[in-house]
Design an enzyme around this catalytic site. Structure first.
Site, short mmCIF file in Angstrom:
data_model
loop_
_atom_site.label_atom_id
_atom_site.label_comp_id
_atom_site.label_asym_id
_atom_site.label_seq_id
_atom_site.Cartn_x
_atom_site.Cartn_y
_atom_site.Cartn_z
N ASP A 64 -1.32 -2.24 -4.77
CA ASP A 64 -2.40 -2.62 -3.86
C ASP A 64 -3.14 -1.35 -3.45
O ASP A 64 -3.50 -0.55 -4.30
CB ASP A 64 -1.83 -3.39 -2.67
CG ASP A 64 -2.89 -4.20 -1.94
OD1 ASP A 64 -3.99 -4.42 -2.49
OD2 ASP A 64 -2.63 -4.63 -0.79
N ASP A 92 -4.91 1.87 3.36
CA ASP A 92 -5.62 0.74 3.95
C ASP A 92 -5.54 0.81 5.47
O ASP A 92 -4.46 1.09 6.04
CB ASP A 92 -5.06 -0.58 3.45
CG ASP A 92 -5.56 -0.93 2.05
OD1 ASP A 92 -6.25 -0.09 1.44
OD2 ASP A 92 -5.27 -2.04 1.57
N ASP A 114 0.84 -1.19 0.00
CA ASP A 114 0.00 0.00 0.00
C ASP A 114 0.88 1.24 0.00
O ASP A 114 2.05 1.20 0.42
CB ASP A 114 -0.89 0.03 1.24
CG ASP A 114 -1.75 -1.21 1.39
OD1 ASP A 114 -2.23 -1.72 0.36
OD2 ASP A 114 -1.93 -1.67 2.54
N ARG A 170 -13.36 0.47 -3.74
CA ARG A 170 -12.95 0.64 -2.34
C ARG A 170 -12.86 2.13 -1.99
O ARG A 170 -11.81 2.63 -1.58
CB ARG A 170 -11.62 -0.05 -2.06
CG ARG A 170 -11.64 -1.54 -2.34
CD ARG A 170 -10.33 -2.21 -1.97
NE ARG A 170 -10.37 -3.64 -2.26
CZ ARG A 170 -9.36 -4.48 -2.06
NH1 ARG A 170 -8.22 -4.03 -1.53
NH2 ARG A 170 -9.46 -5.75 -2.36
#
Length: 453
Positions: free
Chosen positions: A268, A272, A229, A324
């Site tokens: 990714d 997060d 991330d 997301r």
């Protein structure tokens, strides 16, 4: 329009950037912080305002505001960044001494100690090559079975090498703030077991995975999965992520090749928040053209994440991102006054309603590209309920209008989502903007280089 933007900017700065308490002045080291402006020093010591989202809960979020003079440093290389965070990347994660780190210019996670830029080949285990991996685990040869054996083990060792080099560990009681033009590229900023952290005014780009894993049982046809991330918040509380830009830079996913019939995924998440993290406020950030943006919650397993993952997502710009925005499991997540510009090939959904999630989505504004409708904005990831109030949608061919997002979703999907997430947010700083004003304010003010540094 300039007057509107200027007025909105003034109002927003008054509401969101109240001056921090004055800190005792100490002499700075020549060549380190001596050139910092008084305003830069003040913003570096600024704490999250009271009541500003979930990160204001409990003790609040002060970051490194109490840092002594010798723990206020400017970093312009990977080595200087690690040194400013404590001195050793392996142990910085436990350095709880208050610290303020100003990022100057571009810092590349692939820099070696002498400043030389490494590439993926430099980090690869001797037993690994992509060509050999593709030949060995081609489904036509290997079958639909998870890769194993010496070559997969060499890939895992390569991942360990990259993680050791490109993952920058942050300890508790830390503020990392970018000077104008600051950029962190090719790295993951890891906030793990590190309460009370502030990250502001930085462009994050291209946290690429040199060694993606082939997962043949992920979906009907398999998928490539990466693990890095841009910013990862794990097992931490009271974290404020403010006025940053997240992008893939000049290495977008759309430019990656296709192997085994699936895109070779080297990126990714953007931001997060997982592994029992909680009390996070993400505000005034810009997410540009990314695929996976914000995952809140690690897995569907009922356990430690229950009653955690309390996050506020406000006044962010999601521009051309695909999914997301965020996707939530378990957490009470307040999503309000965000601007969404959605479109492009590969768009999947905006807000993902996951297991036992309780999302409260209020006064957001969605501008939709061709082929996207209001029914596409929510996605059921085994969740049951979401509260949506005051949201507006501007379709590709039509006028902006208020839309009940749950009703729009339920009209074309089964099973239905309940319109009541079971809670009402109490931690909000300043007035909630009417949805039609959101793109006018958030558009010009979200992202890095908007703070007066």
């Amino acid at each position: 329009m300039r007057r509107i933007a200027a007025g909105a900017a003034l109002i927003t700065l008054i509401l969101t950037a109240a001056p921090a308490p004055a800190a005792a002045h100490s002499p700075t080291r020549e060549g380190s912080t001596a050139a910092l402006s008084p305003l830069a020093r003040q913003l570096g010591r600024q704490a999250l305002p009271a009541g500003d989202g979930w990160a204001a809960a409990g003790p609040g979020t002060t970051g490194g505001s109490a840092a002594a003079a010798d723990r206020v440093q400017v970093a312009s290389t990977r080595a200087e960044l690690i040194a400013a965070l404590g001195g050793n990347n392996a142990t910085n994660i436990t350095d709880a001494t208050p610290k303020i780190v100003y990022v100057k210019g571009t810092i590349d996670g692939f820099e070696d100690a002498d400043g030389r830029l490494l590439d993926c080949a430099d980090l690869a285990d001797p037993g690994y090559s992509l060509a050999a991996y593709l030949a060995a685990y081609d489904p036509e040869v290997w079958g639909r079975v998870t890769p194993s054996g010496p070559l997969e083990e060499a890939r895992v060792r390569s991942v360990t090498n990259q993680t050791r080099h490109t993952q920058i560990n942050v300890g508790p009681n830390t503020t990392i703030i970018g000077l104008r033009g600051a950029r962190l590229t090719g790295l993951t900023l890891m906030i793990d077991r590190a309460p009370n952290v502030i990250v502001r005014n930085i462009t994050f780009d291209d946290a690429r995975d040199c060694f993606p894993a082939w997962s043949p049982t992920d979906g009907e046809t398999g998928n490539w999965n990466s693990q890095y991330d841009l910013v990862s918040v794990r097992r931490s509380e009271n974290v404020w992520i403010d006025h940053n830009t997240f992008t893939d830079g000049d290495n977008p996913d759309s430019a990656q090749p296709t192997y085994f019939g699936r895109p070779y995924q080297v990126h990714d998440g953007s931001l997060d928040i997982t592994h029992t993290a909680s009390l996070v406020t993400a505000a005034w950030n810009r997410f540009d053209g990314r695929d996976k943006v914000m995952l809140i919650g690690s897995s569907n397993t009922v356990g430690p994440d229950v009653d955690r993952l309390k996050v506020t997502v406000r006044h962010n710009l999601f521009d051309g991102s695909l999914q997301r925005l965020p996707r939530v499991r378990f957490g009470q997540v307040d999503v309000y006054n965000n601007a969404y510009r959605l479109g492009g090939e590969g768009f999947e959904y905006a807000i993902g309603v996951g297991v036992q999630s309780a999302v409260y989505a209020e006064n957001n504004h969605f501008t939709l590209g061709s082929g996207i409708s209001a029914a596409d904005l929510l996605y059921d990831w085994s969740g049951t309920a979401i509260t949506t109030r005051g949201n507006w949608v501007a379709p590709a061919r039509g006028l902006p209008r208020p839309v009940d997002l749950v009703a729009a979703y339920n009209a074309v999907h089964d099973p239905d989502l309940s319109p009541d997430a079971g809670w009402t947010p109490a931690l909000r700083h300043g007035p909630v903007l009417p949805a039609p004003l959101v793109p006018l304010v958030v558009g010009p003010l979200a992202g890095a280089d908007r703070l007066p540094l």
